[in-house]
Design a protein around this motif. Structure first.
Motif, PDB file in Angstrom:
ATOM      1  N   GLY A   1       0.809  -1.206   0.000  1.00  0.00           N
ATOM      2  CA  GLY A   1       0.000   0.000   0.000  1.00  0.00           C
ATOM      3  C   GLY A   1       0.838   1.249   0.000  1.00  0.00           C
ATOM      4  N   GLY A   2       0.246   2.327   0.500  1.00  0.00           N
ATOM      5  CA  GLY A   2       0.834   3.644   0.394  1.00  0.00           C
ATOM      6  C   GLY A   2       1.843   3.969   1.485  1.00  0.00           C
ATOM      7  N   LEU A   3       2.925   4.604   1.062  1.00  0.00           N
ATOM      8  CA  LEU A   3       3.952   5.077   1.968  1.00  0.00           C
ATOM      9  C   LEU A   3       3.416   6.258   2.760  1.00  0.00           C
ATOM     10  CD1 LEU A   3       7.074   4.766   2.612  1.00  0.00           C
ATOM     11  CD2 LEU A   3       7.394   6.628   0.979  1.00  0.00           C
ATOM     12  N   GLU A   4       3.627   6.242   4.071  1.00  0.00           N
ATOM     13  CA  GLU A   4       3.205   7.346   4.930  1.00  0.00           C
ATOM     14  C   GLU A   4       4.391   8.278   5.166  1.00  0.00           C
ATOM     15  OE1 GLU A   4       1.467   5.640   8.463  1.00  0.00           O
ATOM     16  OE2 GLU A   4      -0.256   4.863   7.342  1.00  0.00           O
ATOM     17  N   PHE A   5       4.105   9.560   5.420  1.00  0.00           N
ATOM     18  CA  PHE A   5       5.169  10.530   5.697  1.00  0.00           C
ATOM     19  C   PHE A   5       6.001  10.067   6.886  1.00  0.00           C
ATOM     20  CE2 PHE A   5       2.260  13.326   3.351  1.00  0.00           C
ATOM     21  CZ  PHE A   5       3.154  13.844   2.428  1.00  0.00           C
ATOM     22  N   GLY A   6       7.319  10.196   6.751  1.00  0.00           N
ATOM     23  CA  GLY A   6       8.229   9.820   7.823  1.00  0.00           C
ATOM     24  C   GLY A   6       8.522   8.334   7.899  1.00  0.00           C
ATOM     25  N   GLU A   7       8.052   7.569   6.937  1.00  0.00           N
ATOM     26  CA  GLU A   7       8.193   6.117   6.959  1.00  0.00           C
ATOM     27  C   GLU A   7       9.162   5.685   5.857  1.00  0.00           C
ATOM     28  OE1 GLU A   7       4.845   2.784   7.464  1.00  0.00           O
ATOM     29  OE2 GLU A   7       4.617   3.914   5.603  1.00  0.00           O
ATOM     30  N   SER A   8       9.987   4.686   6.150  1.00  0.00           N
ATOM     31  CA  SER A   8      10.849   4.139   5.102  1.00  0.00           C
ATOM     32  C   SER A   8      10.034   3.189   4.224  1.00  0.00           C
ATOM     33  CB  SER A   8      12.041   3.391   5.712  1.00  0.00           C
ATOM     34  OG  SER A   8      11.638   2.122   6.186  1.00  0.00           O
ATOM     35  N   ILE A   9      10.553   2.924   3.057  1.00  0.00           N
ATOM     36  CA  ILE A   9       9.874   2.022   2.120  1.00  0.00           C
ATOM     37  C   ILE A   9       9.717   0.637   2.729  1.00  0.00           C
ATOM     38  CG2 ILE A   9      10.147   0.851  -0.105  1.00  0.00           C
ATOM     39  CD1 ILE A   9      11.472   3.465  -1.103  1.00  0.00           C
ATOM     40  N   LEU A  10      10.765   0.135   3.362  1.00  0.00           N
ATOM     41  CA  LEU A  10      10.696  -1.203   3.949  1.00  0.00           C
ATOM     42  C   LEU A  10       9.771  -1.234   5.161  1.00  0.00           C
ATOM     43  CD1 LEU A  10      14.405  -2.369   3.568  1.00  0.00           C
ATOM     44  CD2 LEU A  10      12.485  -2.608   1.970  1.00  0.00           C
ATOM     45  N   ASP A  11       9.798  -0.170   5.975  1.00  0.00           N
ATOM     46  CA  ASP A  11       8.865  -0.098   7.102  1.00  0.00           C
ATOM     47  C   ASP A  11       7.423  -0.095   6.606  1.00  0.00           C
ATOM     48  OD1 ASP A  11      10.880  -0.096   8.982  1.00  0.00           O
ATOM     49  OD2 ASP A  11      10.869   2.088   9.260  1.00  0.00           O
ATOM     50  N   CYS A  12       7.175   0.547   5.477  1.00  0.00           N
ATOM     51  CA  CYS A  12       5.836   0.562   4.889  1.00  0.00           C
ATOM     52  C   CYS A  12       5.360  -0.863   4.601  1.00  0.00           C
ATOM     53  CB  CYS A  12       5.841   1.387   3.606  1.00  0.00           C
ATOM     54  SG  CYS A  12       4.276   1.370   2.689  1.00  0.00           S
ATOM     55  N   LEU A  13       6.216  -1.668   4.010  1.00  0.00           N
ATOM     56  CA  LEU A  13       5.825  -3.052   3.703  1.00  0.00           C
ATOM     57  C   LEU A  13       5.530  -3.845   4.970  1.00  0.00           C
ATOM     58  CD1 LEU A  13       7.887  -4.698   0.832  1.00  0.00           C
ATOM     59  CD2 LEU A  13       5.446  -4.231   0.951  1.00  0.00           C
TER      60      LEU A  13
ATOM     61  N   MET B   1       1.265  -6.252   8.397  1.00  0.00           N
ATOM     62  CA  MET B   1       0.700  -6.409   9.736  1.00  0.00           C
ATOM     63  C   MET B   1      -0.727  -5.861   9.773  1.00  0.00           C
ATOM     64  SD  MET B   1       1.051  -7.789  12.623  1.00  0.00           S
ATOM     65  CE  MET B   1       2.747  -8.286  12.633  1.00  0.00           C
ATOM     66  N   GLU B   2      -0.944  -4.674   9.207  1.00  0.00           N
ATOM     67  CA  GLU B   2      -2.284  -4.066   9.222  1.00  0.00           C
ATOM     68  C   GLU B   2      -3.301  -4.871   8.420  1.00  0.00           C
ATOM     69  OE1 GLU B   2      -1.094   0.676   9.535  1.00  0.00           O
ATOM     70  OE2 GLU B   2      -2.014  -0.069   7.706  1.00  0.00           O
ATOM     71  N   GLU B   3      -2.889  -5.339   7.247  1.00  0.00           N
ATOM     72  CA  GLU B   3      -3.837  -6.005   6.355  1.00  0.00           C
ATOM     73  C   GLU B   3      -3.993  -7.492   6.643  1.00  0.00           C
ATOM     74  OE1 GLU B   3      -2.576  -5.173   2.335  1.00  0.00           O
ATOM     75  OE2 GLU B   3      -3.377  -3.130   2.404  1.00  0.00           O
ATOM     76  N   LEU B   4      -2.878  -8.172   6.967  1.00  0.00           N
ATOM     77  CA  LEU B   4      -2.899  -9.635   7.034  1.00  0.00           C
ATOM     78  C   LEU B   4      -2.425 -10.226   8.360  1.00  0.00           C
ATOM     79  CD1 LEU B   4      -1.498 -10.302   3.453  1.00  0.00           C
ATOM     80  CD2 LEU B   4      -3.895 -10.302   4.185  1.00  0.00           C
ATOM     81  N   ASN B   5      -2.020  -9.377   9.295  1.00  0.00           N
ATOM     82  CA  ASN B   5      -1.611  -9.835  10.623  1.00  0.00           C
ATOM     83  C   ASN B   5      -0.403 -10.770  10.593  1.00  0.00           C
ATOM     84  OD1 ASN B   5      -2.075  -9.849  13.509  1.00  0.00           O
ATOM     85  ND2 ASN B   5      -2.771 -11.960  13.276  1.00  0.00           N
ATOM     86  N   VAL B   6       0.528 -10.521   9.667  1.00  0.00           N
ATOM     87  CA  VAL B   6       1.718 -11.370   9.574  1.00  0.00           C
ATOM     88  C   VAL B   6       2.981 -10.524   9.478  1.00  0.00           C
ATOM     89  CG1 VAL B   6       0.590 -13.401   8.571  1.00  0.00           C
ATOM     90  CG2 VAL B   6       1.471 -11.608   7.064  1.00  0.00           C
ATOM     91  N   LYS B   7       4.086 -11.135   9.899  1.00  0.00           N
ATOM     92  CA  LYS B   7       5.407 -10.529   9.778  1.00  0.00           C
ATOM     93  C   LYS B   7       6.065 -11.079   8.523  1.00  0.00           C
ATOM     94  CE  LYS B   7       5.889  -9.953  14.700  1.00  0.00           C
ATOM     95  NZ  LYS B   7       6.543 -10.369  15.912  1.00  0.00           N
ATOM     96  N   ILE B   8       6.904 -10.246   7.925  1.00  0.00           N
ATOM     97  CA  ILE B   8       7.574 -10.665   6.695  1.00  0.00           C
ATOM     98  C   ILE B   8       9.083 -10.511   6.815  1.00  0.00           C
ATOM     99  CG2 ILE B   8       5.630 -10.197   5.155  1.00  0.00           C
ATOM    100  CD1 ILE B   8       7.057  -7.499   4.460  1.00  0.00           C
ATOM    101  N   GLU B   9       9.764 -11.252   5.968  1.00  0.00           N
ATOM    102  CA  GLU B   9      11.190 -11.077   5.752  1.00  0.00           C
ATOM    103  C   GLU B   9      11.336 -10.517   4.340  1.00  0.00           C
ATOM    104  OE1 GLU B   9      15.052 -13.870   4.799  1.00  0.00           O
ATOM    105  OE2 GLU B   9      13.351 -14.738   5.865  1.00  0.00           O
ATOM    106  N   ILE B  10      12.023  -9.412   4.210  1.00  0.00           N
ATOM    107  CA  ILE B  10      12.230  -8.823   2.889  1.00  0.00           C
ATOM    108  C   ILE B  10      13.451  -9.472   2.267  1.00  0.00           C
ATOM    109  CG2 ILE B  10      12.728  -6.698   1.635  1.00  0.00           C
ATOM    110  CD1 ILE B  10      10.958  -5.308   3.785  1.00  0.00           C
TER     111      ILE B  10
END
Length: 140
Positions: free
Chosen positions: A39-51, A56-65
């Motif tokens: 989804g959309g990047l929020e102000f003050g957020e890194s690209i990876l933090d956005c993912l 977490m918000e949409e699917l309640n899971v943690k990811i490894e990039i």
């Protein structure tokens, strides 16, 4: 036609397992569409933090990039906001805790693994391109 006076930076993920890609069926601006998680990047957020936040918000899971996969290279006006220029960035990810997957937002109707070997299911131009690149890269 309105003047473009805003950027909308979008960050999406390719989660691929056994030559299937995780897709979301989502209602957005009154239209149903198939999309990749993110989804959309929020102000003050890194690209990876956005993912991480979006999963977490949409699917309640943690990811490894795993790695960067693609950044949009052409101009793209938003289909939904005429004054916005989109920039989309895609990463390969792996879900760490798949057993926790639970759709958290009402706009997402379902999550589904879609075969990379199937015809391109996406309606958005950049998603179509990314799916074709994924087919080329991951189908062996």
């Amino acid at each position: 036609m309105e003047t473009i006076d805003r950027y909308n930076i979008r960050v999406y993920a390719l989660c691929i397992e056994d030559q299937n890609i995780l897709t979301l069926f989502e209602s957005y601006c009154g239209k149903d569409l198939l999309k990749l998680p993110g989804g959309g990047l929020e102000f003050g957020e890194s690209i990876l933090d956005c993912l991480h936040r979006e999963f977490m918000e949409e699917l309640n899971v943690k990811i490894e990039i795993i790695e960067h996969f693609y950044t949009q290279e052409t101009f793209l006006r938003s289909l939904y906001q005429e004054n916005e220029q989109l920039l989309t960035i895609y990463y390969r990810v792996k879900i760490k805790d798949f057993d926790n997957l639970k759709i958290q937002v009402p706009e997402i109707k379902r999550a589904e693994w879609f075969p990379l070997s199937a015809p391109n299911p996406f309606c958005l131009t950049v998603d179509q391109l990314v799916f074709e690149k994924a087919q080329h890269f991951f189908l062996k």
